[in-house]
Design a protein around this motif. Structure first.
Motif, PDB file in Angstrom:
ATOM      1  N   VAL A  20       0.833  -1.200   0.000  1.00 52.79           N
ATOM      2  CA  VAL A  20       0.000   0.000   0.000  1.00 52.79           C
ATOM      3  C   VAL A  20       0.869   1.252   0.000  1.00 52.79           C
ATOM      4  O   VAL A  20       0.606   2.210  -0.727  1.00 52.79           O
ATOM      5  CB  VAL A  20      -0.949  -0.002   1.218  1.00 52.79           C
ATOM      6  N   THR A  21       1.925   1.244   0.808  1.00 46.37           N
ATOM      7  CA  THR A  21       2.831   2.395   0.862  1.00 46.37           C
ATOM      8  C   THR A  21       3.449   2.667  -0.500  1.00 46.37           C
ATOM      9  O   THR A  21       3.489   3.800  -0.973  1.00 46.37           O
ATOM     10  CB  THR A  21       3.958   2.165   1.890  1.00 46.37           C
ATOM     11  N   ASP A  22       3.941   1.605  -1.149  1.00 50.40           N
ATOM     12  CA  ASP A  22       4.557   1.774  -2.466  1.00 50.40           C
ATOM     13  C   ASP A  22       3.546   2.252  -3.497  1.00 50.40           C
ATOM     14  O   ASP A  22       3.832   3.125  -4.315  1.00 50.40           O
ATOM     15  CB  ASP A  22       5.188   0.457  -2.917  1.00 50.40           C
ATOM     16  N   GLY A  23       2.348   1.717  -3.404  1.00 53.63           N
ATOM     17  CA  GLY A  23       1.325   2.101  -4.376  1.00 53.63           C
ATOM     18  C   GLY A  23       0.829   3.520  -4.204  1.00 53.63           C
ATOM     19  O   GLY A  23       0.314   4.119  -5.146  1.00 53.63           O
ATOM     20  N   LEU A  24       0.995   4.070  -2.998  1.00 55.02           N
ATOM     21  CA  LEU A  24       0.496   5.415  -2.721  1.00 55.02           C
ATOM     22  C   LEU A  24       1.630   6.433  -2.542  1.00 55.02           C
ATOM     23  O   LEU A  24       1.416   7.522  -2.023  1.00 55.02           O
ATOM     24  CB  LEU A  24      -0.378   5.403  -1.465  1.00 55.02           C
ATOM     25  N   LYS A  25       2.839   6.099  -2.985  1.00 57.47           N
ATOM     26  CA  LYS A  25       3.993   6.960  -2.735  1.00 57.47           C
ATOM     27  C   LYS A  25       3.887   8.317  -3.419  1.00 57.47           C
ATOM     28  O   LYS A  25       4.563   9.264  -3.020  1.00 57.47           O
ATOM     29  CB  LYS A  25       5.281   6.262  -3.166  1.00 57.47           C
ATOM     30  N   SER A  26       3.028   8.423  -4.430  1.00 56.00           N
ATOM     31  CA  SER A  26       2.878   9.719  -5.103  1.00 56.00           C
ATOM     32  C   SER A  26       1.729  10.548  -4.535  1.00 56.00           C
ATOM     33  O   SER A  26       1.521  11.694  -4.926  1.00 56.00           O
ATOM     34  CB  SER A  26       2.651   9.511  -6.610  1.00 56.00           C
ATOM     35  N   ILE A  27       0.985   9.990  -3.580  1.00 57.41           N
ATOM     36  CA  ILE A  27      -0.143  10.702  -2.984  1.00 57.41           C
ATOM     37  C   ILE A  27       0.377  11.749  -1.997  1.00 57.41           C
ATOM     38  O   ILE A  27       1.209  11.453  -1.145  1.00 57.41           O
ATOM     39  CB  ILE A  27      -1.078   9.738  -2.230  1.00 57.41           C
ATOM     40  N   THR A  28      -0.094  12.974  -2.121  1.00 57.73           N
ATOM     41  CA  THR A  28       0.318  14.034  -1.197  1.00 57.73           C
ATOM     42  C   THR A  28      -0.863  14.668  -0.467  1.00 57.73           C
ATOM     43  O   THR A  28      -0.672  15.530   0.379  1.00 57.73           O
ATOM     44  CB  THR A  28       1.087  15.139  -1.941  1.00 57.73           C
ATOM     45  N   ALA A  29      -2.071  14.246  -0.782  1.00 57.95           N
ATOM     46  CA  ALA A  29      -3.240  14.786  -0.083  1.00 57.95           C
ATOM     47  C   ALA A  29      -3.176  14.390   1.393  1.00 57.95           C
ATOM     48  O   ALA A  29      -2.685  13.313   1.733  1.00 57.95           O
ATOM     49  CB  ALA A  29      -4.533  14.264  -0.711  1.00 57.95           C
ATOM     50  N   PRO A  30      -3.666  15.242   2.297  1.00 53.21           N
ATOM     51  CA  PRO A  30      -3.567  14.974   3.746  1.00 53.21           C
ATOM     52  C   PRO A  30      -4.589  13.962   4.231  1.00 53.21           C
ATOM     53  O   PRO A  30      -5.453  14.251   5.045  1.00 53.21           O
ATOM     54  CB  PRO A  30      -3.800  16.352   4.361  1.00 53.21           C
ATOM     55  N   ILE A  31      -4.458  12.731   3.736  1.00 50.70           N
ATOM     56  CA  ILE A  31      -5.372  11.679   4.172  1.00 50.70           C
ATOM     57  C   ILE A  31      -4.600  10.662   5.001  1.00 50.70           C
ATOM     58  O   ILE A  31      -3.391  10.500   4.869  1.00 50.70           O
ATOM     59  CB  ILE A  31      -6.073  10.982   2.980  1.00 50.70           C
ATOM     60  N   ARG A  32      -5.309   9.974   5.875  1.00 45.02           N
ATOM     61  CA  ARG A  32      -4.712   8.943   6.727  1.00 45.02           C
ATOM     62  C   ARG A  32      -5.314   7.604   6.339  1.00 45.02           C
ATOM     63  O   ARG A  32      -6.530   7.427   6.347  1.00 45.02           O
ATOM     64  CB  ARG A  32      -4.979   9.252   8.199  1.00 45.02           C
ATOM     65  N   VAL A  33      -4.426   6.659   6.005  1.00 46.74           N
ATOM     66  CA  VAL A  33      -4.853   5.326   5.597  1.00 46.74           C
ATOM     67  C   VAL A  33      -4.427   4.331   6.670  1.00 46.74           C
ATOM     68  O   VAL A  33      -3.262   4.309   7.069  1.00 46.74           O
ATOM     69  CB  VAL A  33      -4.232   4.933   4.243  1.00 46.74           C
ATOM     70  N   ALA A  34      -5.354   3.512   7.141  1.00 46.49           N
ATOM     71  CA  ALA A  34      -5.060   2.512   8.164  1.00 46.49           C
ATOM     72  C   ALA A  34      -5.037   1.125   7.542  1.00 46.49           C
ATOM     73  O   ALA A  34      -6.001   0.714   6.887  1.00 46.49           O
ATOM     74  CB  ALA A  34      -6.103   2.567   9.277  1.00 46.49           C
ATOM     75  N   VAL A  35      -3.929   0.426   7.723  1.00 47.49           N
ATOM     76  CA  VAL A  35      -3.790  -0.940   7.215  1.00 47.49           C
ATOM     77  C   VAL A  35      -3.665  -1.857   8.424  1.00 47.49           C
ATOM     78  O   VAL A  35      -2.617  -1.930   9.061  1.00 47.49           O
ATOM     79  CB  VAL A  35      -2.541  -1.062   6.310  1.00 47.49           C
TER      80      VAL A  35
END
Length: 410
Positions: free
Chosen positions: A313-328
């Motif tokens: 998930v981290t690798d897949g979202l490495k280009s995301i910069t929006a201030p969201i919090r993802v819980a895995v």
């Protein structure tokens, strides 16, 4: 020049199309009132006087290699760096400064040792500030006043200070080594050199590789005057070790309101220094929260490979910069609760994953579809936030935050 001015006075800095990384308002810590310090300017970036704490790094390219240096500065800028320092150990490096300064999107500080002539050349090149070490500048007692006058005329600031490895021999002998008292005595000696000729636009650093000594040194220096302070753990080590050292030292000082600008010194690519510095300030409540990932540690309760899932998930979202919090999350003990608290989350177990958005289950998917579903949902949320203007300038990518299971659930 009045050191309390909040606007840059140099034409070189005032007319440059700098990205405005710093603002002139006040940034307070939620943990402790900020120490009162006077304000200086590094280009358009205010340092001290309650200004937002800036993040610095230093290029590791040959400064004379202008394309490589500018490329690294661009990468640092994209990672959230506010101020960049470049080494100037040779004439070729000094000759490269005008072009670097002209094309850099963030303020450039020239790092000068031994040769005072490079200080004047850096000032003429339009550098936003110069780092000088009076302890190793030849005949500084003679050239120091001229450096101060040149900086005043150009409207730029200076950084002075001492590292444990560059402590004056007499002070080393007097105090028996690079103790907090010795480092502060050295810094005060240098500060008085500048103040005695009427120059006050400088910040001070007193770095040490040992966390406890570094914290004690900055505490002592902070009690002696109102200079803006540049925090750093020098020679902190490889990425994992240096990150721990820097977070411990900076966290202790920032929690007491001490510190106006920081550099995380790592034996790693400079971009990694910036990522750590930015996230540290976010988690200390000194910068607005940006993107982060909450993930639980691996444990016997997990019904999914949490490490692999979090990394994917981290690798897949490495280009995301929006201030969201993802819980895995990987088990049913803490998973649902943590997932509900995040903007987007998954609680995994029994071969499937419940996908939460803002606390509500929106979908249940098989385990092999968890990653692709999270990536899709995260990108949708990010795109909407960008469309709504909710993505901060210079936002950075994800950092995994381990969440420990409470003892009562053990």
């Amino acid at each position: 020049m009045n050191s309390l001015n909040t606007e840059p006075q140099s034409l070189n800095t005032a007319e440059k199309p700098f990205r405005k990384t710093g603002v002139a308002d006040i940034s307070e810590s939620p943990l402790h009132p900020r120490r009162k310090s006077r304000r200086i300017m590094v280009g358009p970036v205010p340092v001290g006087g309650g200004a937002p704490i800036s993040v610095q790094s230093m290029t590791n390219t040959l400064t004379a290699d202008v394309p490589a240096t500018l490329q690294q500065i661009a990468e640092l800028t994209a990672a959230g760096c506010d101020i960049v320092r470049v080494a100037v150990p040779s004439q070729d490096d000094a000759d490269a400064l005008p072009e670097i300064v002209r094309k850099s999107p963030i303020p450039v500080i020239a790092d000068i040792h031994f040769q005072s002539k490079y200080v004047f050349q850096a000032i003429d090149a339009g550098c936003a500030a110069v780092r000088v070490n009076p302890g190793n500048i030849r005949k500084f007692d003679q050239v120091g006043p001229d450096i101060c006058k040149a900086a005043t005329d150009a409207g730029i600031s200076l950084r002075i200070g001492v590292n444990a490895g560059s402590l004056d021999k007499e002070l080393y002998a007097k105090y028996g080594g690079p103790t907090p008292e010795a480092l502060v005595a050295s810094a005060l000696k240098e500060a008085h050199m500048f103040e005695d000729v009427g120059f006050h636009d400088f910040k001070i650093s007193v770095k040490h590789h040992d966390v406890i000594t570094m914290v004690q040194t900055y505490r002592l220096l902070a009690s002696k005057g109102d200079w803006p302070l540049h925090l750093g753990v020098t020679e902190a080590g490889p990425a994992w070790q240096g990150t721990i050292k820097s977070c411990l030292a900076f966290g202790a000082l920032l929690a007491e309101g001490i510190g106006d600008t920081i550099r995380v010194s790592l034996s790693a690519p400079p971009v990694e220094e910036v990522k750590v510095g930015c996230k540290l300030l976010e988690y200390m409540g000194l910068r607005k929260r940006k993107f982060d990932i909450i993930s639980c540690p691996s444990c016997g309760r997990a019904q999914v490979d949490v490490i692999q899932l979090a990394n994917a998930v981290t690798d897949g979202l490495k280009s995301i910069t929006a201030p969201i919090r993802v819980a895995v999350m990987g088990c049913i003990v803490n998973g649902p609760g943590e997932a509900r608290e995040a903007d987007l989350g998954v609680a995994s177990g029994n071969g499937k994953g419940q996908i939460f958005i803002k606390g509500k289950v929106v979908e249940t998917v098989p385990e092999d579809r968890i990653v692709e579903t999270l990536l899709t949902k995260a990108n949708e949320i990010a795109e909407q936030m960008e469309a709504d203007g909710q993505v901060p300038v210079n936002a950075t990518g994800p950092v995994v935050i381990p969440i420990q299971h409470p003892n009562k659930a053990a």
